[in-house]
Design a protein around this motif. Structure first.
Motif, mmCIF file in Angstrom:
data_model
loop_
_atom_site.group_PDB
_atom_site.id
_atom_site.type_symbol
_atom_site.label_atom_id
_atom_site.label_comp_id
_atom_site.label_asym_id
_atom_site.label_seq_id
_atom_site.Cartn_x
_atom_site.Cartn_y
_atom_site.Cartn_z
ATOM 1 N N GLN A 305 51.962 46.099 26.298
ATOM 2 C CA GLN A 305 50.537 45.790 26.260
ATOM 3 C C GLN A 305 50.167 44.645 27.204
ATOM 4 O O GLN A 305 49.024 44.210 27.231
ATOM 5 N N ARG A 306 51.133 44.149 27.954
ATOM 6 C CA ARG A 306 50.840 43.087 28.902
ATOM 7 C C ARG A 306 50.313 43.679 30.206
ATOM 8 O O ARG A 306 50.673 44.787 30.578
ATOM 9 N N VAL A 307 49.468 42.923 30.877
ATOM 10 C CA VAL A 307 48.845 43.410 32.106
ATOM 11 C C VAL A 307 49.916 43.688 33.142
ATOM 12 O O VAL A 307 50.828 42.883 33.356
ATOM 13 N N SER A 308 49.811 44.839 33.777
ATOM 14 C CA SER A 308 50.785 45.250 34.782
ATOM 15 C C SER A 308 50.853 44.251 35.921
ATOM 16 O O SER A 308 49.846 43.705 36.371
ATOM 17 N N ARG A 309 52.042 44.021 36.444
ATOM 18 C CA ARG A 309 52.215 43.100 37.561
ATOM 19 C C ARG A 309 51.637 43.652 38.860
ATOM 20 O O ARG A 309 51.481 42.922 39.831
ATOM 21 N N SER A 310 51.355 44.923 38.882
ATOM 22 C CA SER A 310 50.860 45.521 40.128
ATOM 23 C C SER A 310 49.347 45.675 40.137
ATOM 24 O O SER A 310 48.789 46.287 41.034
ATOM 25 N N ALA A 311 48.681 45.129 39.123
ATOM 26 C CA ALA A 311 47.224 45.277 39.064
ATOM 27 C C ALA A 311 46.576 43.938 38.797
ATOM 28 O O ALA A 311 46.936 43.226 37.891
ATOM 29 N N CYS A 312 45.611 43.566 39.630
ATOM 30 C CA CYS A 312 44.896 42.317 39.391
ATOM 31 C C CYS A 312 43.629 42.250 40.212
ATOM 32 O O CYS A 312 43.597 42.681 41.355
ATOM 33 N N CYS A 313 42.673 41.672 39.591
ATOM 34 C CA CYS A 313 41.514 41.093 40.262
ATOM 35 C C CYS A 313 40.785 41.985 41.254
ATOM 36 O O CYS A 313 40.522 41.557 42.379
ATOM 37 N N PRO A 314 40.437 43.246 40.932
ATOM 38 C CA PRO A 314 39.561 43.979 41.838
ATOM 39 C C PRO A 314 38.200 43.309 41.879
ATOM 40 O O PRO A 314 37.666 42.895 40.859
ATOM 41 N N GLN A 315 37.644 43.171 43.080
ATOM 42 C CA GLN A 315 36.361 42.471 43.211
ATOM 43 C C GLN A 315 35.238 43.304 42.630
ATOM 44 O O GLN A 315 35.130 44.494 42.878
ATOM 45 N N ARG A 316 34.381 42.662 41.834
ATOM 46 C CA ARG A 316 33.238 43.360 41.248
ATOM 47 C C ARG A 316 31.962 42.684 41.715
ATOM 48 O O ARG A 316 31.805 41.477 41.602
ATOM 49 N N GLY A 317 31.057 43.480 42.255
ATOM 50 C CA GLY A 317 29.793 42.942 42.745
ATOM 51 C C GLY A 317 30.024 41.960 43.881
ATOM 52 O O GLY A 317 30.850 42.183 44.772
ATOM 53 N N ASN A 318 29.303 40.848 43.842
ATOM 54 C CA ASN A 318 29.394 39.841 44.900
ATOM 55 C C ASN A 318 30.353 38.711 44.560
ATOM 56 O O ASN A 318 30.374 37.683 45.251
ATOM 57 N N VAL A 319 31.137 38.875 43.504
ATOM 58 C CA VAL A 319 32.047 37.814 43.082
ATOM 59 C C VAL A 319 33.360 37.935 43.855
ATOM 60 O O VAL A 319 34.264 38.668 43.472
ATOM 61 N N THR A 320 33.458 37.210 44.961
ATOM 62 C CA THR A 320 34.681 37.178 45.756
ATOM 63 C C THR A 320 35.664 36.194 45.136
ATOM 64 O O THR A 320 35.292 35.385 44.274
ATOM 65 N N PRO A 321 36.936 36.217 45.555
ATOM 66 C CA PRO A 321 37.892 35.234 45.042
ATOM 67 C C PRO A 321 37.417 33.802 45.250
ATOM 68 O O PRO A 321 37.578 32.956 44.370
ATOM 69 N N GLU A 322 36.810 33.526 46.403
ATOM 70 C CA GLU A 322 36.322 32.173 46.682
ATOM 71 C C GLU A 322 35.197 31.784 45.733
ATOM 72 O O GLU A 322 35.138 30.645 45.239
ATOM 73 N N VAL A 323 34.288 32.713 45.466
ATOM 74 C CA VAL A 323 33.190 32.451 44.534
ATOM 75 C C VAL A 323 33.733 32.200 43.132
ATOM 76 O O VAL A 323 33.307 31.274 42.433
ATOM 77 N N ALA A 324 34.695 33.032 42.711
ATOM 78 C CA ALA A 324 35.277 32.871 41.372
ATOM 79 C C ALA A 324 35.933 31.501 41.222
ATOM 80 O O ALA A 324 35.751 30.817 40.211
ATOM 81 N N ARG A 325 36.666 31.084 42.247
ATOM 82 C CA ARG A 325 37.320 29.773 42.177
ATOM 83 C C ARG A 325 36.289 28.647 42.118
ATOM 84 O O ARG A 325 36.461 27.675 41.383
ATOM 85 N N ARG A 326 35.221 28.786 42.887
ATOM 86 C CA ARG A 326 34.192 27.741 42.887
ATOM 87 C C ARG A 326 33.513 27.649 41.523
ATOM 88 O O ARG A 326 33.296 26.552 40.989
ATOM 89 N N LEU A 327 33.194 28.811 40.917
ATOM 90 C CA LEU A 327 32.551 28.820 39.604
ATOM 91 C C LEU A 327 33.452 28.192 38.540
ATOM 92 O O LEU A 327 32.997 27.434 37.677
ATOM 93 N N CYS A 328 34.745 28.508 38.608
ATOM 94 C CA CYS A 328 35.684 27.974 37.612
ATOM 95 C C CYS A 328 35.932 26.488 37.833
ATOM 96 O O CYS A 328 36.147 25.740 36.868
#
Length: 405
Positions: A305-328
């Motif tokens: 039930q743990r998240v697969s190591r081969s799947a992560c973080c598909p971008q949704r909408g306008n939330v890029t990795p840089e935007v997500a890091r800035r928000l957090c």
């Protein structure tokens, strides 16, 4: 030669060969890995056999050994590779053979966490106050444990392990003699492998000296300020006030204090999902039977039930990795597991409000974790820049989250 007072060995050890005496002393040693709780089993066995004597000596010893065996099976998941654990398992089997003990049969009854009215040391003013009762019986303060489930959901166990889980549907966070907590999760967005908690059910089991059974149930968008029967305390029992429910922020944050079992629970609404945090007395957190072996707060998420190591973080909408890091970064200053969980949640959901989940979980950890130095135990190397646009960095996020690096 006369043995000093207090040094007399139990009769069932007296005739053992020298190497077996050394072996038993080693397996009863307490120098074990912190996540492995075999020392708890060793201590319980030693306490149970300390004064065994008389005509029922062998039957009592066999009961203690069977209880010891049950305890080791219960801790098997967290003790793999631990020498003391494997020594205990071997020693139990050897002692059962030596004493002609059958593997099936009665075990010792569980030790109560508090004295009952007919037990020595009972004091009625303390029976529904765990801390006072513990101090009177043992001196000092009890040990506490912290667990949380938030966001994707991410689960921080009582042993400070960290898993990011699928767990769609209903799963128990806790299932012991005093509490049952169940979380129901559904996909954060349609078609996503990531899930979020949409319903929480907390059951405080009947404790006749103190409280009636009480049930608290929350759903995403509906965080009640009372138990399902409309009350905000433990009922008409003499210790009813030892269980109280408090609304901290209307519709956003509820706390439940259960003084009679040394436990505090926080339930929060974060974006469109719920979060759960608990501080529980260690004796309460681990008061369960061998059959109660599915508890995310104790054992973490099952491996499938743990998240697969081969799947992560598909971008949704306008939330890029840089935007997500800035928000957090606006909510969380330290680049630890809460920050990385925040980035993960914002990216898989595309919802900037998901920062609230990690922020609330960190606030609860600061309030509930017994060791302030271990709140950021999963702090990562400052040089890592996770969840960037490259596949490698996306993969690395899941590795860090799943392995708790």
């Amino acid at each position: 030669m006369v043995e000093p007072i207090g040094s007399r060995r139990p009769p069932y050890l007296a005739n053992l060969p020298f190497f077996m005496k050394i072996f038993i002393l080693l397996l009863l040693g307490r120098n074990v890995v912190s996540h492995c709780k075999i020392s708890r089993c060793n201590s319980a066995y030693l306490a149970a056999t300390e004064n065994i004597q008389g005509p029922k000596q062998n039957a009592s010893l066999c009961e203690a050994l069977r209880s010891y065996s049950v305890c080791t099976r219960r801790t098997a998941r967290t003790c793999r590779g631990n020498l003391a654990y494997h020594s205990a398992v071997y020693g139990i089997e050897d002692l059962m053979i030596q004493n002609n003990c059958s593997k099936e049969g009665p075990t010792l009854p569980p030790r109560p966490i508090q004295p009952g009215p007919n037990q020595p040391g009972f004091a009625s003013p303390d029976i529904c106050d765990y801390e006072k009762s513990f101090a009177r019986l043992h001196g000092g303060s009890p040990a506490y444990r912290h667990c949380a489930a938030f966001g994707d959901p991410h689960v921080r166990t009582f042993s400070d392990e960290f898993h990011t889980c699928r767990v769609e549907g209903s799963w128990p966070l806790l299932d012991n003699h005093y509490l049952f907590v169940q979380a129901t999760s559904s996909p954060i967005v349609e078609g996503s492998y990531a899930t979020g908690i949409t319903q929480l059910t907390v059951i405080f089991k009947n404790m006749k000296e103190c409280v009636d059974e009480k049930i608290y149930q929350a759903e995403a968008g509906d965080l009640p300020a009372a138990f399902i029967d409309g009350s905000v305390n433990g009922g008409e029992r003499p210790g009813g006030s030892s269980l109280t429910l408090h609304e901290r922020t209307s519709g956003r944050h509820v706390e439940i204090h259960a003084a009679y079992i040394g436990t505090t629970i926080a339930v929060r609404q974060a974006a469109r999902h719920l979060s759960f945090s608990i501080q529980a007395a260690e004796q309460v957190a681990f008061s369960f039977t061998d059959e109660q072996d599915l508890q995310l707060c104790v054992f973490g998420c099952p491996s499938d039930q743990r998240v697969s190591r081969s799947a992560c973080c598909p971008q949704r909408g306008n939330v890029t990795p840089e935007v997500a890091r800035r928000l957090c970064k606006e909510k969380l200053e330290v680049d630890d597991v809460y920050f990385q969980s925040c980035v993960f949640d914002v990216m898989v959901s595309g919802d900037a409000n998901m920062t609230q989940a990690a922020q609330g979980a960190l606030e609860d950890a600061k309030a509930f974790h017994p060791d302030p130095k271990n709140i950021h135990i999963f702090q990562m190397d400052k040089g890592l820049r996770l969840c960037s646009s490259s596949f490698f960095h996306s993969l690395l996020v899941v590795l860090v989250l799943e392995l708790g690096l």
